[in-house]
Enzyme design. Structure first.
Site, mmCIF file in Angstrom:
data_model
loop_
_atom_site.group_PDB
_atom_site.id
_atom_site.type_symbol
_atom_site.label_atom_id
_atom_site.label_comp_id
_atom_site.label_asym_id
_atom_site.label_seq_id
_atom_site.Cartn_x
_atom_site.Cartn_y
_atom_site.Cartn_z
ATOM 1 N N ASP A 106 0.870 -1.180 0.000
ATOM 2 C CA ASP A 106 0.000 0.000 0.000
ATOM 3 C C ASP A 106 0.904 1.226 0.000
ATOM 4 O O ASP A 106 1.841 1.314 0.795
ATOM 5 C CB ASP A 106 -0.868 -0.039 1.261
ATOM 6 N N ARG A 165 4.851 1.409 10.195
ATOM 7 C CA ARG A 165 4.786 2.670 9.457
ATOM 8 C C ARG A 165 5.818 3.622 10.049
ATOM 9 O O ARG A 165 5.557 4.338 11.011
ATOM 10 C CB ARG A 165 3.378 3.254 9.519
ATOM 11 N N GLN A 223 -4.462 -4.223 12.437
ATOM 12 C CA GLN A 223 -5.823 -3.937 12.015
ATOM 13 C C GLN A 223 -6.470 -5.162 11.385
ATOM 14 O O GLN A 223 -5.787 -6.078 10.919
ATOM 15 C CB GLN A 223 -5.857 -2.770 11.027
ATOM 16 N N ASP A 242 -14.101 7.516 5.655
ATOM 17 C CA ASP A 242 -13.552 7.163 6.966
ATOM 18 C C ASP A 242 -14.675 7.044 7.979
ATOM 19 O O ASP A 242 -15.616 7.853 7.988
ATOM 20 C CB ASP A 242 -12.579 8.238 7.454
ATOM 21 N N GLU A 294 -10.645 8.425 14.375
ATOM 22 C CA GLU A 294 -10.825 7.538 13.227
ATOM 23 C C GLU A 294 -10.626 6.087 13.618
ATOM 24 O O GLU A 294 -9.595 5.717 14.175
ATOM 25 C CB GLU A 294 -9.850 7.904 12.104
ATOM 26 N N SER A 349 -10.856 3.193 7.677
ATOM 27 C CA SER A 349 -11.018 3.768 6.345
ATOM 28 C C SER A 349 -11.371 2.625 5.409
ATOM 29 O O SER A 349 -10.895 1.496 5.579
ATOM 30 C CB SER A 349 -9.743 4.479 5.884
#
Length: 407
Positions: free
Chosen positions: A105, A159, A174, A294, A307, A310
């Site tokens: 991604d 990340r 996730q 989102d 959040e 998404s």
């Protein structure tokens, strides 16, 4: 605007920006506002809001083992609800992919992946994925999943360029899910129906968690839908984060439609999206653009938008070509994954990611994501949190790795 007055005092003054290279036919670089809270000019900008400090916050759990049991209950309950509501099957997932495959991604297109070379294969570059947005679509083809059914994975990733603050971590966990759909399902009604099923899974999970641990439930039964296009019109001077706060404080749970793409002035419409998974250009019946969004909640502890997920209907070959060109990355058409999409090998899909630690932070009313996840955080901030009685899991509590033999 008056609506900004409730914002956390750091957030209200922040105009968070990153440089985004938009290599189109006219080649230009523009500065974009991201929907985030971290003030990079503040050396302690990753701390929770001030009202959570100095005794203003009391954790639900003080026993670490009981906390771990609660984390497991939250994740297991949510996963089971997702599988039932969205018709998903759990599958295993890769920890790394090859750079040449194009399976990673690309997020906003500027983040660095964690990369390594196998000892015996120099020159082979393997990357820890940011998410499985592309891999999942290939997996539907690989497993032969029929239309109307999907998969969900327990994804773990890194990340390196993400914010490190009270809601963000370098470590990502996730529920990455993807569902095979028919071509005629690529529309806003199908997106909304899927979002409602996912929100029902979250709502039912909160009900179960609150009943088991004596926490007051907060989520409304009904989810509100809003669009970035309408919010830009009604609040043209607000930042992306401010627009989210305005919506979430009023409605408590919102699906914010239309993420990614540029406004006519060259500024990002709301937040960043890579060109090769979500469809952010298709025009909707309401005149706006994008078949993605989102899932945002009002966090009663942090008193700001939060959040959770998404998601979106994914690009078809036509949309992929347009979005690659808009972002000036036509070279990606030569990657294995992109060729498979363009030649029709990969199915039409809808998919997204639901943050596990982020969801646990919300459900267990934690003020810092490090309370529900083993991570690494600013050592100066960790010290402040410790003095304030806010316990972070594992090595998050240490200035440095205590098991390391050298610095």
């Amino acid at each position: 605007p008056v609506e900004r007055s409730f914002m956390h005092e750091r957030d209200a003054a922040i105009n968070n920006t990153i440089q985004y290279s938009h290599r189109s036919k006219h080649h230009y670089t523009t500065t974009i506002n991201m929907a985030c809270t971290l003030n990079r000019d503040d050396p302690l900008g990753g701390l929770p809001p001030k009202h959570c400090l100095n005794g203003g916050y009391k954790p639900v759990f003080t026993n670490r083992l009981q906390l771990e049991e609660a984390l497991s209950f939250c994740k297991t309950t949510l996963e089971n609800n997702l599988k039932e509501n969205v018709n998903l099957v759990r599958v295993s997932a890769p920890l790394f992919v090859t750079r040449a495959s194009g399976f990673n991604d690309n997020l906003n297109g500027v983040e660095r992946p964690a990369t390594f070379e196998p000892r015996d294969f120099p020159g082979t570059h393997l990357e820890v994925p940011f998410s499985l947005a592309k891999w999942k679509r290939w997996a539907l083809h690989y497993y032969g999943v029929e239309a109307g059914k999907g998969i969900v994975t327990d994804f773990r990733g890194l990340r390196c360029d993400d914010d490190v603050d009270f809601t963000h971590s370098l470590y990502v966990d996730q529920f990455d899910w993807e569902k095979h759909i028919a071509a005629e399902d690529r529309n806003i009604d199908y997106l909304k129906a899927t979002v409602k099923a996912i929100y029902k899974a979250l709502y039912d999970t909160e009900q179960a968690v609150c009943k088991k641990y004596g926490i007051d439930a907060y989520l409304p039964e009904e989810l509100t839908f809003a669009t970035s296009d309408d919010m830009i019109k009604s609040h043209p001077t607000a930042t992306p984060k401010e627009r989210e706060n305005i919506l979430c404080e009023k409605h408590k749970a919102v699906f914010f439609i239309g993420i990614g793409g540029m406004k006519p002035d060259g500024q990002l419409r709301h937040d960043g999206r890579a060109p090769d998974y979500d469809d952010w250009i298709t025009e909707r019946p309401d005149g706006g653009h994008g078949l993605n969004g989102d899932l945002l909640l009002w966090n009663p502890v942090l008193k700001q938008s939060f959040e959770i997920s998404s998601m979106g209907i994914r690009v078809n070959p036509e949309v992929l070509l347009k979005q690659l060109d808009l972002c000036g990355v036509n070279e990606r058409k030569e990657f294995v994954w992109h060729k498979m999409l363009l030649d029709g090998t990969l199915p039409q899909t809808i998919g997204g990611g639901i943050g596990q630690s982020r969801t646990c932070q919300y459900l267990l009313r934690a003020c810092h994501i490090g309370e529900v996840q083993h991570g690494w955080y600013n050592p100066k901030e960790v010290e402040i949190l410790k003095k304030d009685g806010i316990q972070l899991l594992g090595l998050g509590e240490f200035d440095a790795d205590p098991s390391a033999k050298s610095s």
